[in-house]
Design a protein around this motif. Structure first.
Motif, PDB file in Angstrom:
ATOM      1  N   ASN A 173      -8.967  -8.926 -10.211  1.00 52.07           N
ATOM      2  CA  ASN A 173      -7.903  -9.468 -11.401  1.00 52.07           C
ATOM      3  C   ASN A 173      -6.825  -9.080 -10.204  1.00 52.07           C
ATOM      4  O   ASN A 173      -5.465  -9.007 -10.768  1.00 52.07           O
ATOM      5  CB  ASN A 173      -7.772  -9.300 -12.592  1.00 52.07           C
ATOM      6  N   GLY A 174      -7.353  -8.543  -8.841  1.00 57.58           N
ATOM      7  CA  GLY A 174      -6.135  -8.762  -7.841  1.00 57.58           C
ATOM      8  C   GLY A 174      -5.531  -6.864  -7.812  1.00 57.58           C
ATOM      9  O   GLY A 174      -4.316  -7.397  -7.153  1.00 57.58           O
ATOM     10  N   ALA A 175      -5.643  -6.593  -8.483  1.00 54.07           N
ATOM     11  CA  ALA A 175      -5.123  -4.485  -8.485  1.00 54.07           C
ATOM     12  C   ALA A 175      -5.643  -4.285  -7.133  1.00 54.07           C
ATOM     13  O   ALA A 175      -7.389  -3.668  -7.080  1.00 54.07           O
ATOM     14  CB  ALA A 175      -5.457  -3.539  -9.898  1.00 54.07           C
ATOM     15  N   THR A 176      -5.163  -3.481  -6.225  1.00 52.70           N
ATOM     16  CA  THR A 176      -5.127  -3.256  -5.377  1.00 52.70           C
ATOM     17  C   THR A 176      -5.599  -1.430  -6.108  1.00 52.70           C
ATOM     18  O   THR A 176      -4.552  -0.581  -6.979  1.00 52.70           O
ATOM     19  CB  THR A 176      -3.962  -2.637  -4.290  1.00 52.70           C
ATOM     20  N   PRO A 177      -5.472  -0.570  -4.971  1.00 58.60           N
ATOM     21  CA  PRO A 177      -5.925   0.850  -5.620  1.00 58.60           C
ATOM     22  C   PRO A 177      -4.654   1.895  -5.506  1.00 58.60           C
ATOM     23  O   PRO A 177      -4.578   2.428  -7.113  1.00 58.60           O
ATOM     24  CB  PRO A 177      -6.304   1.753  -4.148  1.00 58.60           C
ATOM     25  N   LEU A 178      -4.078   0.914  -5.368  1.00 61.66           N
ATOM     26  CA  LEU A 178      -2.215   1.708  -5.558  1.00 61.66           C
ATOM     27  C   LEU A 178      -1.645   1.538  -6.562  1.00 61.66           C
ATOM     28  O   LEU A 178      -1.010   2.035  -7.155  1.00 61.66           O
ATOM     29  CB  LEU A 178      -1.247   0.747  -4.167  1.00 61.66           C
ATOM     30  N   TYR A 179      -1.895  -0.077  -6.913  1.00 67.65           N
ATOM     31  CA  TYR A 179      -1.785  -0.414  -8.068  1.00 67.65           C
ATOM     32  C   TYR A 179      -2.309   0.110  -9.291  1.00 67.65           C
ATOM     33  O   TYR A 179      -1.176   0.372 -10.252  1.00 67.65           O
ATOM     34  CB  TYR A 179      -2.170  -2.216  -8.164  1.00 67.65           C
ATOM     35  N   LEU A 180      -3.194   0.326  -8.987  1.00 65.23           N
ATOM     36  CA  LEU A 180      -3.748   1.052  -9.945  1.00 65.23           C
ATOM     37  C   LEU A 180      -3.602   2.648 -10.391  1.00 65.23           C
ATOM     38  O   LEU A 180      -3.520   3.629 -11.804  1.00 65.23           O
ATOM     39  CB  LEU A 180      -5.222   1.529 -10.425  1.00 65.23           C
ATOM     40  N   ALA A 181      -3.245   3.372  -9.645  1.00 61.62           N
ATOM     41  CA  ALA A 181      -2.814   4.825  -9.083  1.00 61.62           C
ATOM     42  C   ALA A 181      -1.300   3.813  -9.984  1.00 61.62           C
ATOM     43  O   ALA A 181      -0.895   5.286 -10.988  1.00 61.62           O
ATOM     44  CB  ALA A 181      -2.351   5.243  -8.441  1.00 61.62           C
ATOM     45  N   ALA A 205      -1.286  -8.538  -8.154  1.00 63.79           N
ATOM     46  CA  ALA A 205      -2.194  -8.809  -9.496  1.00 63.79           C
ATOM     47  C   ALA A 205      -2.194 -10.126  -9.812  1.00 63.79           C
ATOM     48  O   ALA A 205      -1.415 -11.089  -9.571  1.00 63.79           O
ATOM     49  CB  ALA A 205      -2.433  -7.979 -10.615  1.00 63.79           C
ATOM     50  N   GLN A 206      -3.204 -11.302 -10.092  1.00 64.31           N
ATOM     51  CA  GLN A 206      -2.916 -12.295 -10.284  1.00 64.31           C
ATOM     52  C   GLN A 206      -2.137 -13.092 -10.769  1.00 64.31           C
ATOM     53  O   GLN A 206      -1.474 -13.708 -10.629  1.00 64.31           O
ATOM     54  CB  GLN A 206      -4.379 -12.904 -11.508  1.00 64.31           C
TER      55      GLN A 206
END
Length: 354
Positions: A173-181, A205-206
């Motif tokens: 769904n397009g999430a990077t590690p940075l996005y999740l952090a 993300a998507q």
């Protein structure tokens, strides 16, 4: 059967070898002895870190160490998730479990160690256990995604060192590690990824959401402030619906984030459906956000593309405290405008007289 099952599982969890021995002597420890999630006593011993019981059950009772519970987890998966390294090491080196084996969600032992924040396990798996940090789960997640989401900086550093290509990797769904952090509010991990690893804060993300949007939506003000101040990220970033960080903060009732954005010059804009952050706050019954926005000059009579004001949306959704407030303020500001027009006419009349 259920009596023996309960005794066996409890003994395995507590490390009570004597109980296991007597159950075995009575012929009660067959491979059909499973809990309601199809886990064996070996699973319970592994997830509780009871190596002597685990070994007894595999070596003496001949229960399969590679047995899978209903979710596809082996005892090795359980040991990795709970962080019991000695059990995991034994299962992988002596018990026949394999390090790249996946559970039903596609997770390996390395994914689980990262997901639950066990850097000692991550370290051993990477440097002695032969784990592969480039394997993804069914949702496209790498171990590095889990470490970032958990906020486990030691594990993250190990994983980045092992697989630097993972830094900007995106899940399905397009999430990077940075996005999740950013979504989870982990400031140190956010700083590390951007400053030390050159993670790209603009990868979306998507649905078009950026790390800034994720931080705003979850109300993580320190992360949001850092991104705007040090990561070349703009307030005006829009997702695929045209929503800004301010829309996300307002819709979720994050007053701290909202106030900070307004104080630092973020614009109150309309999304692609004509909705302002005030529409979002009102629609979700976030009274304090409505008040902050109204005081900061949000247009109370702005209509979205369906022709609705924020007060209308509050009313439709049963948030009468919000609609009452907004309609009152609307009336007051209207009276104020009329009043100031009368005052200016008085002034002009005075000037004409003089």
């Amino acid at each position: 059967g259920s009596m023996a099952l309960e005794q066996a599982l409890q003994a395995a969890r507590r490390g009570d070898l004597d109980v296991l021995r007597s159950l075995h002597a009575a012929g009660l420890l067959g491979p059909s002895l499973r809990d309601s999630l199809d886990a064996l006593p070996v699973h319970h011993a592994a997830r509780s870190g009871k190596l002597h019981c685990l070994r007894y059950l595999v070596e003496e009772v001949a229960l399969p160490a590679v047995s899978r519970a209903r979710n596809g987890a082996t005892p090795a998966h359980d040991a990795a998730a709970t962080g019991y390294l000695s059990c995991l090491q034994w299962l992988l080196t002596q018990g026949g479990c394999r390090v790249q084996e996946k559970d039903n969600s596609g997770a390996t032992v390395l994914h689980l160690a990262a997901r639950f924040g066990h850097p000692d396990v991550v370290k051993w798996l990477l440097y002695q256990g032969g784990a592969n940090s480039a394997i993804t789960t069914d949702t496209g997640a790498l171990p590095i995604h889990y470490a970032a989401a958990k906020g486990d900086l030691p594990s993250l550093k190990l994983l980045v060192g092992h697989y630097p290509e993972g830094v900007n990797a995106q899940t399905n769904n397009g999430a990077t590690p940075l996005y999740l952090a950013c979504q989870e509010g982990h400031l140190e991990v956010t700083k590390y990824l951007v400053q030390e690893c050159s993670a790209d804060p603009h990868l979306r993300a998507q649905d078009g959401m950026t790390p800034l949007h994720a931080a705003a939506q979850m109300g993580h003000n320190p992360v949001l402030v850092w991104l705007v101040s040090f990561a070349d990220v703009s307030f005006s970033e829009q997702d695929h619906d045209g929503a800004t960080a301010m829309h996300f903060a307002a819709s979720r009732g994050h007053t701290k984030v909202l106030s900070w954005l307004l104080l630092h010059g973020a614009e109150i804009s309309q999304d692609l459906w004509g909705g302002t952050p005030l529409h979002d706050a009102a629609e979700n019954g976030e009274l304090e956000c409505c008040q902050i926005l109204a005081v900061n000059g949000a247009g109370l009579d702005v209509r979205d593309h369906d022709g609705y004001t924020a007060a209308d949306l509050a009313e439709f959704n049963g948030h009468t405290h919000c609609s009452r407030y907004l309609r009152t303020v609307q009336t007051l500001s209207l009276e104020h405008r009329v009043l100031s027009r009368d005052q200016s006419m008085d002034l002009e009349a005075k000037q004409l007289d003089s």
